[in-house]
Scaffold this motif. Structure first.
Motif, PDB file in Angstrom:
ATOM      1  N   ASN A 832       0.790  -1.257   0.191  1.00 58.76           N
ATOM      2  CA  ASN A 832       0.010  -0.211   0.138  1.00 58.76           C
ATOM      3  C   ASN A 832       0.889   1.179   0.047  1.00 58.76           C
ATOM      4  OD1 ASN A 832      -2.218  -1.604   2.381  1.00 58.76           O
ATOM      5  ND2 ASN A 832      -2.610  -1.207   0.363  1.00 58.76           N
ATOM      6  N   ASP A 894     -10.619   7.674  -1.595  1.00 54.68           N
ATOM      7  CA  ASP A 894     -10.089   6.831  -2.774  1.00 54.68           C
ATOM      8  C   ASP A 894     -11.194   6.829  -3.677  1.00 54.68           C
ATOM      9  OD1 ASP A 894      -7.724   6.544  -1.589  1.00 54.68           O
ATOM     10  OD2 ASP A 894      -8.121   4.291  -0.802  1.00 54.68           O
ATOM     11  N   ASN A 895     -10.738   6.318  -5.295  1.00 54.92           N
ATOM     12  CA  ASN A 895     -11.582   6.294  -6.160  1.00 54.92           C
ATOM     13  C   ASN A 895     -12.419   4.745  -6.011  1.00 54.92           C
ATOM     14  OD1 ASN A 895     -11.286   8.746  -7.462  1.00 54.92           O
ATOM     15  ND2 ASN A 895      -9.592   7.849  -8.603  1.00 54.92           N
ATOM     16  N   SER A 897     -13.186   3.085  -8.251  1.00 59.42           N
ATOM     17  CA  SER A 897     -12.610   2.082  -9.379  1.00 59.42           C
ATOM     18  C   SER A 897     -11.167   2.689  -9.870  1.00 59.42           C
ATOM     19  CB  SER A 897     -13.414   2.370 -10.725  1.00 59.42           C
ATOM     20  OG  SER A 897     -12.751   1.661 -11.856  1.00 59.42           O
ATOM     21  N   THR A 898     -10.245   1.636  -9.928  1.00 64.12           N
ATOM     22  CA  THR A 898      -8.913   1.923 -10.062  1.00 64.12           C
ATOM     23  C   THR A 898      -8.766   2.315 -11.585  1.00 64.12           C
ATOM     24  OG1 THR A 898      -8.316  -0.346 -10.358  1.00 64.12           O
ATOM     25  CG2 THR A 898      -8.390   0.733  -8.130  1.00 64.12           C
ATOM     26  N   THR A 899      -9.818   1.954 -12.228  1.00 60.69           N
ATOM     27  CA  THR A 899      -9.458   2.124 -13.763  1.00 60.69           C
ATOM     28  C   THR A 899     -10.206   3.369 -14.327  1.00 60.69           C
ATOM     29  OG1 THR A 899     -10.853   0.402 -14.412  1.00 60.69           O
ATOM     30  CG2 THR A 899      -8.957   0.042 -14.288  1.00 60.69           C
ATOM     31  N   THR A 905     -15.488   9.048  -5.893  1.00 58.90           N
ATOM     32  CA  THR A 905     -14.764   8.464  -4.486  1.00 58.90           C
ATOM     33  C   THR A 905     -15.796   7.780  -3.737  1.00 58.90           C
ATOM     34  OG1 THR A 905     -15.089  10.343  -3.198  1.00 58.90           O
ATOM     35  CG2 THR A 905     -13.018  10.117  -4.741  1.00 58.90           C
TER      36      THR A 905
END
Length: 938
Positions: A832, A894-895, A897-899, A905
């Motif tokens: 992380n 944090d979002n 989705s990472t993509t 968020t």
């Protein structure tokens, strides 16, 4: 003459009347400043008038003189003389009389053996808390064994998944793999990985005379794996007071327990015996966590008439099985199966139904008896030899699922019912060829291989898959229940020679030898409707493999001497560990000063055998021993300023050998090229204050842990790899306060506060390796991870508690305790922190819990020396909903989705629970639980 007789009669009558009127009663209560001391001797000095205290430490004496002195004595405590004055026919209450310990705080035993390193009050310079048998017996109830320690400083305990015996404990921020657990001087941490599985020791709460928690490097002379602390569990001796008990208890979740014990006491011929048997069972608080456990304890003793020799044979074991919650759901999943957005904290993603009955594919079953022979030999007045020989044969496993269907595991969404339970009937139907509706909404039928429905370890998914090009599935795979067997044979000896060199100096010298063989393999338990299990993991049988139909029930193995011949699958390896060590200690004690210096050195050898991965002709199928040297040195001093105040300091350095999986990472037989000892440096200082009604201790500590070994997850780009962290360092500093007070004869208070600063120090590097052969992944060597000042996770860094007990009527007591936890961070993986601008550790919401209890003790028998005891415990009285631990480190900003950042968020999508992103995988703590116990002591 007649006149003379009258005068004599008159005088005699006067003397009788005077004596009668001078008689009175003396009452009081004997304690050690913390708790009552039942069985203490009270005698009027210079007379034969004597009595002993009852179960509450209270006494009553009939005095034959108007003034005098009583002498109070109790094993392990200094004798105390108290003056009294009583008027004719009246009662004088001397109040609470506090005895001072002269050896240790364990009121129910005398530790004869110098192998058992018990910290001594106002003498041993370590931070220590002691829980006595009476408190364990009264307050533990249906809690897990470590939970009795939660109100001691710097201790954090959770139930983890919530299965029977699955609790875990942290001390000063170090997990239980780095805490030394000792039973009567025997180390019990697994010799391969340092683990302690409390389900294997569930019966210890019933046979323990006391538990002593030594925080920090501790007082043990052995080279133990202690980084955070040592838990010393001292069991009842065979020669304890004659008598016994019978108890029965029940609680929510259909929990039921029955127990009986009896001790002969020491007989005239020097023999003694003690036995305890118990049985417990229940449905568990978490869904699908049914359990059943037994416990047996047998102690036999013999002491010679001159007390030169004392022998103790002890055998104890706790065979058990329990269903588990091994999957850690997300907060969103708990909410999905809750009501009105509130989480269903009892939800278990592993539990379901099969053939109309509750079923859980995740199950632990184990039997780990321990036998020991203690011999204490008093050679002369200045020399004593203590020896313990011990053996443990553990047999058992953890059951889980092998394989999958079309890429889905047993608790994948396609196998879940509307309430979130696993539809094991659907798995069984698929396995036996009955068509099922799966991914595309159409009915699909399983395909046979070689004319049978063949299960294996394959999940039925091929290809990497993306959104544009989805995974490719096959219809040949199935799901089985399989068990990872982790059995062992463990033998050891600890020999200690204690020599008093002078009135002030005492020397200890000893040997610590252990040998351990661990058996690790997998077997098939249930094909769940399939026809066979195909295994192709034995190198010498590839590519043909094996077609297996043998299955083995998940039953507890009571006969641990039976080495069953299993047909093994997936992996089969044997780990061997040899441990040879010597230790010594020199102690100086004079007047108010006690000081010690001690050292230990050990050599550990690690050997791995594997006839699955390697051909019999391959040298790696049986390695040589990899020998590694380690040891420690410790020193400390305690000074009693006066009768009330004492101060102490200690320091120590450990060079600790790595665990087995660090020597041979990834279940392969190649030695880790980055192998190095872990280095632990600790400093501690403390102050103690003790009066007749109040005791308190304050501790300051600093522990540095360098070169910690940690294996991590696979690289995101390749699941066939694993990661390893080098140069990972931690610093744990903190402050601790513990206090107790007898404000009145009826009111007792206790309090605790601890504050820690537990952080990673500096940055580390990460290397990546291929799982198949441990070779380095090109381009992934020495990659930095930015850990400096990141908070260590998985335990509350600030804890506090306040408790009270009040005797509202004679032997009728109510008690309550508030426990508060703050500065609790998620469990971390260094992956992380691959970026220098990482967000640090995720802080979880603080929480406080209230426990309460009610006790009533009714004295029975002609001499009131027996009792019937009633006890009601209510834990988490106000049914507080709280998160006890998190396995992930996802922040609210944090979002989702990472993509695709455009999706926003977790906060912007209103996907928060108490400020946490709902994608975090967590375990909630238990809600309100209760238990009631009825016990007869005789």
């Amino acid at each position: 003459m007649k006149t003379m007789k009258n005068w004599l009669l008159t005088g005699l009558l006067f003397m009788i009347v005077s004596t009668a009127f001078s008689q009175g009663k003396i009452t009081g209560m004997i304690t050690d400043g913390v708790g009552s001391l039942p069985g203490a001797n009270v005698v009027i000095k210079g007379s034969a008038t004597a009595t002993s205290t009852d179960f509450d430490g209270k006494f009553t004496l009939n005095a034959t003189t108007s003034t005098g002195e009583i002498v109070i004595s109790f094993l392990g405590y200094e004798n105390k003389t108290v003056r009294f004055s009583v008027s004719g026919g009246s009662t004088t209450n001397l109040g609470t009389i506090v005895l001072t310990s002269n050896s240790n705080e364990l009121s129910e035993i005398v530790v004869k053996s110098s192998v058992v390193d018990i910290a001594k009050d106002r003498k041993t310079p370590v931070a220590v808390s002691t829980i006595k048998a009476a408190e364990i017996q009264e307050k533990l109830g249906t809690q897990e064994f470590p939970e009795i320690l939660r109100n001691t400083p710097s201790v954090y305990v959770t139930k983890s998944g919530g299965g029977f015996g699955d609790a875990r404990i942290n001390i000063r921020g170090f997990n239980q793999n780095n805490i030394a657990v000792m039973i009567n001087g025997m180390p019990v941490n697994d010799m391969e990985n340092g683990s302690v599985y409390w389900s294997n020791w569930a019966g210890l709460s019933e046979v323990a005379s006391a538990i002593q928690v030594q925080r920090g490097l501790g007082a043990s002379k052995l080279a133990t794996p202690s980084v955070g602390g040592t838990i010393n569990i001292v069991t009842k001796a065979s020669d304890r007071k004659e008598g016994g008990s019978f108890s029965s208890g029940f609680g929510n979740g259909r929990n039921f327990k029955i127990q009986g014990s009896y001790s002969t006491g020491k007989l005239d011929n020097g023999l003694s015996a003690s036995i305890l048997l118990s049985q417990t069972m229940g449905d568990g608080y978490i869904q699908g966590t049914q359990f059943e456990g037994s416990n047996y304890y047998v102690a036999l003793g013999y002491a010679t008439k001159n007390n030169k020799h004392d022998f103790q044979l002890t055998v104890t074991g706790a065979p058990q099985w329990h269903n588990q919650r091994s999957t850690t759901p997300t907060i969103a999943t708990y909410q999905k199966y809750g009501v009105n957005g509130e989480p269903n904290t009892r939800y278990n993603a592993d539990a379901g139904y099969l053939n109309g009955e509750q079923y859980n594919i995740r199950k632990n079953y184990y039997h780990k008896p321990v036998a020991s022979v203690n011999w204490d030999y008093k050679i002369n007045e200045t020399t004593k030899l203590s020896t313990v020989l011990y053996a443990s044969m553990g047999r058992g496993a953890g059951a889980s699922a092998g394989g999958g269907v079309g890429g889905a595991t047993y608790n994948g969404s396609v196998f879940l019912n509307a309430d979130g339970s696993v539809n094991y009937d659907k798995i069984q139907a698929w396995n036996n060829g009955t068509g099922q509706v799966f991914f595309n909404g159409a009915n699909q039928t399983r395909t046979k291989i070689g004319g049978v429905y063949q299960n294996s370890s394959s999940t039925g998914r091929t290809g990497q898959g993306t959104t544009a090009s989805p995974y490719v599935y096959n219809t040949t795979s199935g799901i089985s229940q399989t068990s990872s067997i982790n059995s062992h044979d463990w033998f050891g000896a600890v020999i200690n020679l204690n020599k008093k060199l002078s009135n002030t100096l005492t020397l200890d010298f000893g040997i610590d030898a252990r040998t351990y063989t661990g058996y690790h393999f997998t077997v098939v338990n249930d094909l769940l409707g399939g026809g066979e299990f195909f295994d192709n993991n034995i190198a010498s049988l590839k590519p043909a493999g094996r077609h297996i139909t043998s299955t083995y029930a998940t039953d507890v193995q009571w006969n641990v001497f039976d080495k069953k011949d299993y047909e093994k699958i997936s992996f089969n390896s044997t780990g061997k560990v040899k441990w040879y060590g010597v230790f010594t200690q020199l102690e100086y004690s004079k007047d108010n000063l006690t000081a010690f210096v001690q050292g230990a050195i050990s050599e550990q050898g690690f050997k791995r055998e594997d006839n699955f991965v390697y051909l019999p002709t391959d040298p790696l199928s049986s390695t040589d021993y990899k020998n590694i040297l380690g040891g420690n040195v410790k020193a400390g001093a305690n000074y009693n300023l006066d009768e009330k105040n004492n101060v102490y300091v200690n320091a120590g350095y450990y060079s600790r050998q790595p665990f087995f999986n660090s020597v041979y990472p990834n279940n392969r037989s190649t030695v880790n090229p980055n192998l190095t000892n872990e280095k632990i440096l600790g400093f501690e200082a403390g102050y103690g204050f003790r009066t007749r009604t109040f005791t308190a201790t304050v501790n300051l500590y600093n522990t540095t842990w360098n070169d910690r070994y940690l294996k991590g997850n696979a690289l995101p780009s390749d699941n066939n790899t694993y990661t390893e962290y080098v140069g990972l360092n931690e610093v744990h500093s903190g402050f601790e306060l513990e206090a107790s007070s007898n404000l009145t004869e009826r009111l007792k208070l206790n309090a605790m506060f601890s504050y820690g600063i537990w952080e990673y120090k500096g940055n580390a590097t990460v290397n990546a390796y291929y799982q198949v052969d441990n070779t380095a992944v090109p381009g992934f060597s020495g990659i930095p991870v930015y850990m400096d000042k990141v908070k260590v996770g998985d335990a509350a860094q600030m804890t506090a508690s306040l408790g009270a007990a009040y005797e509202i009527l004679t032997r009728v007591t109510i008690d309550a305790n508030y426990n508060f936890n703050d500065k609790l961070y998620a469990g971390l993986s260094p992956i992380n922190f691959s970026s220098p601008d990482n967000k640090g550790a995720l802080e979880l919401p603080s929480y406080g819990l209230v426990d309460a209890g009610f006790s009533y003790k009714m004295l029975t028998g002609k001499n009131k020396d027996k009792s019937v005891n009633f006890r009601l415990n209510v834990n988490n009285l106000f049914d507080k909903v709280y998160i006890a631990e998190s396995r992930t480190n996802i922040f609210s900003d944090d979002n989702v989705s990472t993509t695709n950042a455009a999706l926003g968020t977790y906060a912007s999508n209103n996907r928060l629970y108490k400020g946490l992103a709902d994608a975090n995988q967590v375990y909630f703590g238990f809600g309100r639980t209760w238990n009631f116990t009825l016990r007869y002591d005789f």
